[in-house]
Write a protein that holds these residues in place. Structure first.
Motif, short mmCIF file in Angstrom:
data_model
loop_
_atom_site.label_atom_id
_atom_site.label_comp_id
_atom_site.label_asym_id
_atom_site.label_seq_id
_atom_site.Cartn_x
_atom_site.Cartn_y
_atom_site.Cartn_z
N ASP A 97 82.84 70.06 120.23
CA ASP A 97 82.95 71.49 120.52
C ASP A 97 82.09 72.29 119.53
OD1 ASP A 97 83.72 73.94 121.51
OD2 ASP A 97 85.83 73.78 120.91
N GLU A 98 81.02 72.88 120.02
CA GLU A 98 80.12 73.71 119.19
C GLU A 98 79.74 73.00 117.89
OE1 GLU A 98 78.96 76.79 119.98
OE2 GLU A 98 80.35 77.50 121.54
N THR A 125 86.18 76.29 124.99
CA THR A 125 87.12 75.55 124.15
C THR A 125 88.44 75.33 124.89
OG1 THR A 125 86.13 76.35 122.10
CG2 THR A 125 88.41 75.60 121.97
MG LIG Z 1 84.84 77.80 121.63
#
Ligand SMILES: [Mg+2]
Ligand SMILES: Nc1ncnc2c1ncn2[C@@H]1O[C@H](COP(=O)(O)OP(=O)(O)O)[C@@H](O)[C@H]1O
Length: 305
Positions: A157-158, A46
């Motif tokens: 992101d994820e 991240t």
């Molecule tokens: Mg992350």
């Protein structure tokens, strides 16, 4: 054909106090590919992504996105990239169409919001409150919002964390759809299966360091060349299994044989051997290593440890 690089990261470094989150990371993302930054929780995914998006200032290294330096040209860049939001950033009672409208108003040439909702399977949720959506529907809305400005590069992101397998599959096909429309996708995931299914290339990151970059199949081929064939034969054992080229071990349990070997042609050789030996095979399957095995091999521990 993969073209020029749209993201270039060289020697990126970012620390939070004494915690070094990203340590000398370098990689590039090419036009039209799905590129995954993969690794366990806390690896620095991240942080890296946020530096690339221009919302976090790196301590060192160089980043360009579409030829721009993200931290220096955030506004110019914002029009050309799409960033998936974290859930907390939407109000509970905002309606789906209101969120899409709001996002559209931020850009000079937004896409047609209703068309986008239709494409993402949210047309019937147009008037629903955000808080009434399922996890998968929320994620699809975030994808819609990330796409509203028709961006050249999309950051995810994820994206499928916390979703059930069915919702996850749906998201995967949406993401490949984004690529198939000519966009570049930069995503992070700690799910090796997701990376394997989705990504054209991956960078494996651990403790802030990029330890490998390649196509998932190439990484498996390079680091885990072992193959297994498991079959069940009727009655008599086939002769000469030990002489198959590349074989490393044979284990037997009842009438079930497990052959382990290496090399791209190993599975073919086993099949030829069995068909030449004229035995009756009731069942046969191959066991191929995965990206998870690659991770284990490279780091000495599993991704979930
Ligand atoms: Mg992350
Ligand atoms: N805002 C922050 N302040 C302090 N430490 C942070 C912050 N964000 C992340 N970290 C730390 O930096 C490291 C990398 O985190 P992160 O980039 O979120 O990794 P990932 O996304 O791979 O889980 C972790 O050790 C994490 O605890």
């Amino acid at each position: 054909m993969l073209g020029r690089s749209v993201i270039e990261v060289a020697n990126l470094r970012k620390a939070y106090g004494s915690t070094v989150a990203v340590d000398d990371a370098s990689f590039e993302v090419r036009e039209g590919e799905i590129f995954g930054l993969i690794g366990p929780n806390g690896a620095g995914k991240t942080t890296t992504m946020e530096c690339v998006e221009g919302i976090r200032r790196p301590d060192g290294g160089r980043i360009t996105v579409l030829g721009l330096e993200p931290y220096k040209s955030p506004y110019e860049l914002q029009h050309r990239i799409g960033v998936q939001l974290q859930q907390a950033q939407l109000q509970k009672r905002i309606k789906v169409w209101e969120a899409v409208d709001l996002w559209s108003s931020l850009y000079p040439r937004p896409l047609d919001g209703d068309e986008l909702l239709e494409q993402l399977g949210l047309a019937d949720k147009r008037g629903a409150w955000f808080m009434t959506l399922s996890g998968g529907q929320k994620q699809r809305l975030f994808i819609a919002l990330a796409l509203i400005n028709d961006p050249e590069v999309v950051f995810l992101d994820e994206l499928t964390t916390g979703l059930d397998p069915q919702a996850r599959r749906k998201i995967w096909s949406l993401v490949t759809g984004i690529r198939d429309r000519g966009k570049t996708v930069f995503l992070t995931t700690h799910l090796m299966e997701e990376a394997e299914r989705l990504c054209d290339r991956v960078a494996i990151i651990e403790h802030g360091r990029v330890i490998e970059i390649d196509a998932p199949t190439a990484l498996v081929e390079q680091h885990c060349p072992e193959r297994s064939v498991v079959f069940t034969a009727d009655a008599s054992p086939p002769a000469g299994l030990d002489s198959i080229e590349g074989i490393e071990s044979v284990s037997v349990e009842g009438f079930t044989y497990r052959l382990e070997g290496r090399g791209e042609d190993f599975v073919t050789r086993v099949i030829h051997h069995l068909s030449a030996s004229d035995i009756h095979v009731r069942d046969l399957r191959t066991v191929l290593p995965t990206l998870e095995d690659v991770f284990l091999k490279l780091t000495g521990h599993g991704i979930r440890d």
